[in-house]
Enzyme design. Structure first.
Site, mmCIF file in Angstrom:
data_model
loop_
_atom_site.group_PDB
_atom_site.id
_atom_site.type_symbol
_atom_site.label_atom_id
_atom_site.label_comp_id
_atom_site.label_asym_id
_atom_site.label_seq_id
_atom_site.Cartn_x
_atom_site.Cartn_y
_atom_site.Cartn_z
ATOM 1 N N HIS A 1 -64.142 53.943 51.483
ATOM 2 C CA HIS A 1 -63.665 52.606 51.868
ATOM 3 C C HIS A 1 -64.434 52.016 53.039
ATOM 4 C CE1 HIS A 1 -61.036 54.741 54.844
ATOM 5 N NE2 HIS A 1 -61.152 53.624 55.505
ATOM 6 N N ASP B 1 -62.099 58.956 48.000
ATOM 7 C CA ASP B 1 -62.535 58.258 49.217
ATOM 8 C C ASP B 1 -63.689 58.985 49.913
ATOM 9 O OD1 ASP B 1 -62.623 56.262 51.057
ATOM 10 O OD2 ASP B 1 -60.849 56.905 52.182
ATOM 11 N N SER C 1 -61.830 56.407 60.524
ATOM 12 C CA SER C 1 -62.141 56.564 59.101
ATOM 13 C C SER C 1 -63.576 56.978 58.868
ATOM 14 C CB SER C 1 -61.952 55.232 58.383
ATOM 15 O OG SER C 1 -60.633 55.073 58.023
HETATM 16 C C1 4AZ Z 1 -58.121 53.761 59.728
HETATM 17 O O1 4AZ Z 1 -57.756 52.657 59.399
HETATM 18 C C2 4AZ Z 1 -57.116 54.848 59.822
HETATM 19 N N1 4AZ Z 1 -53.310 57.813 61.064
HETATM 20 C C3 4AZ Z 1 -57.540 56.148 59.939
HETATM 21 C C4 4AZ Z 1 -56.613 57.170 60.023
HETATM 22 C C5 4AZ Z 1 -55.260 56.883 59.974
HETATM 23 C C6 4AZ Z 1 -54.831 55.576 59.864
HETATM 24 C C7 4AZ Z 1 -55.762 54.552 59.782
HETATM 25 C C8 4AZ Z 1 -54.295 58.000 60.061
HETATM 26 O O2 4AZ Z 1 -59.307 53.999 60.004
#
Ligand code: 4AZ
Length: 260
Positions: free
Chosen positions: A71, A118, A208
């Protein structure tokens, strides 16, 4: 009795600090600690961790290839607009190495992070002279893993971090995680996702794509997951969700061969 009240508060804080020692969750209540509930990574601790210009993390799987979340990229194909900052914990350090994307392969069938698949690989315009992070060879068990990123230190934070942060998170059984997210209206894909975190300790927005790591057979770091999604950050009952790399190892290995 203002003074007495103040010293009582101080005494409680000191006692709590002594009692909870180095537990990130305990510290999180006292001061902001990114990832959420984590620590600053000293320079060189995770030398293969990279920051991507769209605001994601990643890891150098090979000197010229970054593994990140599906993503975080737009799709498979030629791509020359992702900038990669590597080799530093402090993104503003003058010793940062940079490279650009050349080509991307995203998992076939990727729709969005809550539906699985992902992962993505990015081929860089040049090899970086840095250690690489191998994919774990063995299937992932349960236990504790290390996660990291330059993302938010709190769910309601509006900033990303300049320093890489990391935390240790316990895995949460699929059934427990699936039950929690079912209440939130999301159906987990258990073979493609693994959940981890504890109240107060989690990854968050901007983490992420970054690696979740464990120890390999010889004590070396190996990658077992990719930061993927979650409901908020560090909420009680809602652990972070990670791409389960063991499921995708054959597909990622095949994509690596195509990118070389
Ligand atoms: C993000 O949006 C994201 N709490 C990454 C990890 C989590 C939530 C959002 C997990 O990058």
């Amino acid at each position: 009795m203002v003074r007495n009240a103040a010293s009582l508060v101080l005494a409680v804080l000191v006692a709590a600090t002594l009692a909870f020692g180095d537990q990130p969750a305990a510290r999180a209540g006292l001061q902001a600690q990114p990832v959420v509930g984590g620590l600053v990574a000293p320079q060189g601790k995770f030398p293969w961790a990279v920051r991507l210009s769209m605001g994601c993390g990643g890891a150098l799987t090979e000197p010229r290839i970054v593994l990140t979340a599906g993503h975080c990229v737009e799709g498979t194909g030629k791509n020359d607009h992702i900038e990669v900052t590597a080799g530093v914990s402090d993104l503003k350090s003058s010793s940062a190495q940079t490279a650009r994307s050349e080509r991307v392969i995203r998992a076939e069938g990727f729709i969005d992070e809550t539906r699985g698949d992902d992962w993505a690989l990015i081929r860089l315009d040049r090899p970086l002279r840095l250690p690489t992070l191998p994919l774990a060879e063995d299937a992932v068990g349960t236990g504790r893993y290390v996660v990291m990123g330059w993302g938010q230190t709190r769910e309601d934070s509006i900033q990303q971090e300049q320093q890489l942060h990391y935390a240790t998170v316990p895995t949460v059984p699929d059934a427990k995680c699936a039950a929690a997210y079912q209440k939130a209206g999301v159906k987990l894909v258990p073979d493609e996702m693994m959940c981890a975190g504890s109240p107060g300790v989690d990854t968050c927005q901007g983490d992420s794509g970054g690696p979740m790591i464990g120890h390999g057979r010889h004590g070396e770091w190996v990658q077992v997951g990719i930061v993927s999604w979650g409901l908020g950050c560090a909420r009680d009952g809602y652990p972070g969700v990670y791409t389960q790399l063991s499921t995708f190892r054959p597909a990622i290995k095949a994509a690596l061969r195509r990118l070389r």
